[in-house]
Design an enzyme around this catalytic site. Structure first.
Site, PDB file in Angstrom:
ATOM      1  CD  GLU A  18      -2.671   1.365   2.499  1.00 10.12           C
ATOM      2  OE1 GLU A  18      -3.670   0.632   2.562  1.00 10.12           O
ATOM      3  OE2 GLU A  18      -2.367   2.173   3.397  1.00 10.12           O
ATOM      4  CE1 TYR A  50     -10.288  10.234  -3.952  1.00 11.65           C
ATOM      5  CE2 TYR A  50     -11.152  10.781  -1.790  1.00 11.65           C
ATOM      6  CZ  TYR A  50     -11.050  11.039  -3.135  1.00 11.65           C
ATOM      7  OH  TYR A  50     -11.704  12.117  -3.673  1.00 11.65           O
ATOM      8  CB  ALA A  52      -5.174  14.878   2.944  1.00 14.28           C
ATOM      9  CG  HIS A  79      -7.410   2.702  -1.160  1.00 12.73           C
ATOM     10  ND1 HIS A  79      -7.075   2.599   0.180  1.00 12.73           N
ATOM     11  CD2 HIS A  79      -6.663   1.764  -1.790  1.00 12.73           C
ATOM     12  CE1 HIS A  79      -6.176   1.642   0.334  1.00 12.73           C
ATOM     13  NE2 HIS A  79      -5.905   1.124  -0.842  1.00 12.73           N
ATOM     14  CE1 TYR A 146     -11.507  -1.806   9.187  1.00 14.57           C
ATOM     15  CE2 TYR A 146     -13.310  -2.883   8.022  1.00 14.57           C
ATOM     16  CZ  TYR A 146     -12.460  -1.813   8.171  1.00 14.57           C
ATOM     17  OH  TYR A 146     -12.532  -0.758   7.306  1.00 14.57           O
ATOM     18  CG  HIS A 150     -15.654  -1.064  11.325  1.00 15.19           C
ATOM     19  ND1 HIS A 150     -16.527  -0.152  11.863  1.00 15.19           N
ATOM     20  CD2 HIS A 150     -14.855  -0.364  10.475  1.00 15.19           C
ATOM     21  CE1 HIS A 150     -16.276   1.047  11.349  1.00 15.19           C
ATOM     22  NE2 HIS A 150     -15.269   0.946  10.496  1.00 15.19           N
ATOM     23  CE  LYS A 166     -17.226  -4.291   3.487  1.00 16.43           C
ATOM     24  NZ  LYS A 166     -16.083  -3.537   3.953  1.00 16.43           N
ATOM     25  CD  GLN A 213       5.727   3.275  11.349  1.00 17.24           C
ATOM     26  OE1 GLN A 213       6.911   3.048  11.606  1.00 17.24           O
ATOM     27  NE2 GLN A 213       5.022   2.548  10.516  1.00 17.24           N
TER      28      GLN A 213
END
Ligand code: FAD
Length: 290
Positions: A18, A50, A52, A79, A146, A150, A166, A213
């Protein structure tokens, strides 16, 4: 068969990365260099977040996806979000992607923030998926999942059951939220298969290599922290070089276990750090059969 679906059908374990678009357009050249370095790792696809950049005047996800597709010949997974969008905006966004030659999207709801208006048209990622299927049949889409549930779901069981929306909407694959405890992933996968989810699932792993992080991602994520992980953090958090090395080793051992455990795919949250991606890749490439 779709491109992403074909990858999962053909490969024992699909390797993906990613990346996120930089917030300043002046940083796009550096980002392109990062992606050129990542190409050496032969990722099966690279997903582009996807956020800012997609909405606030920085480099857009479409620009990065286009660069991957047309300059580097790497399959991009762009995304897209329900939040802040509607039927008209989504049609235009899909048209931009189509013009760039991009056909794979990760359809997401997006996190709720005060700056992002709710979509009047898409309440859940599955609504966006239905829309894409009906209006852009040349596009294929994946979804998020998740392993620890989630945050808005009452229970993990309820969240797993919602993944059926989905699958029924036509998603070709699922990518997990990051996790540090593989046991949570295996338990989730077991529940998902029992609930009728047959889609391939990419296991998302983020190497924690910087103190920032720990403060941001780890503290904010609801991921469980196994004792081996917390020991590593408390031991090395004040020693940047050692933390970087230990974080890479932790991610490598997590990924090796996942690949040996039969994961359909592994997805590396590399935070635009080509050096980290390369070191992690070197630690797993034998298991990927490369
Ligand atoms: P949904 O699938 O809509 O799920 C949200 C909640 O609704 C869950 O509790 C679920 O159980 C429930 N639910 C789902 N479908 C239904 C249904 N049909 N009926 C009733 N309930 C339902 N965010 C960004 O802003 N930009 C990104 O680029 C980005 N990339 C991501 C990539 C990955 C791999 C992951 C895991 C997350 C990413 N996110 C990103 C974060 C994501 O947008 C948030 O986690 C968001 O809160 C949920 O998105 P979703 O697509 O899973 O939503």
């Amino acid at each position: 068969m779709s491109t992403i679906a074909r990858l999962f059908a053909e490969k024992p374990c699909v390797f993906s990365i990613e990346c996120f678009p930089p917030k300043q357009t002046t940083r796009f050249a550096a980002m392109q260099q990062t992606l050129r370095s990542m190409k050496q790792l032969s990722p099966d696809f690279i997903s582009v977040t996807y956020g800012a950049g997609g909405s606030a005047g920085g480099v857009s996800s479409v620009q990065v996806a286009e660069f991957l597709q047309n300059e580097l010949g790497i399959l991009p997974l762009a995304h897209t979000l329900c939040m802040g969008s509607d039927r008209q905006k989504m049609t235009a966004q899909l048209e931009d992607l189509r013009r760039a030659g991009v056909r794979n999207v990760l359809a997401l709801r997006g996190d709720r923030t005060p700056l992002r208006p709710e979509s009047p048209d898409f309440h859940h990622a599955s609504d966006l998926m239905d829309f894409i299927r009906q209006t852009a049949p040349d596009m294929e889409f994946s979804g998020a999942c998740y392993p620890e549930g989630h945050p808005e779901a009452d229970t993990l069981t309820a969240d797993v059951a919602n993944l059926l929306h989905k699958q029924q909407a036509g998603a070709v694959h699922l990518v997990t939220q990051l996790f540090f405890d593989n046991g949570k992933f295996y338990r989730f996968l077991n529940m998902a298969r029992k609930a009728g989810i047959t889609l391939p699932v990419s296991a998302g792993v983020m190497p924690i290599v910087r103190r920032s992080q720990i403060e941001r991602t780890v503290a904010l994520s609801s991921a469980s922290l196994p004792s081996a992980f917390t020991r590593m953090i408390s031991r090395w958090q004040d020693d940047p070089d050692s933390l970087r090395q230990a974080g890479i080793e932790y991610a490598v051992s997590q990924l090796r276990d996942l690949i040996e455990g039969g994961a359909d795919g592994v997805h590396l949250y590399a935070m635009n750090d080509a050096g980290v991606a390369e070191q992690v890749y070197e630690g797993i490439r034998d298991l990927l059969g490369r």
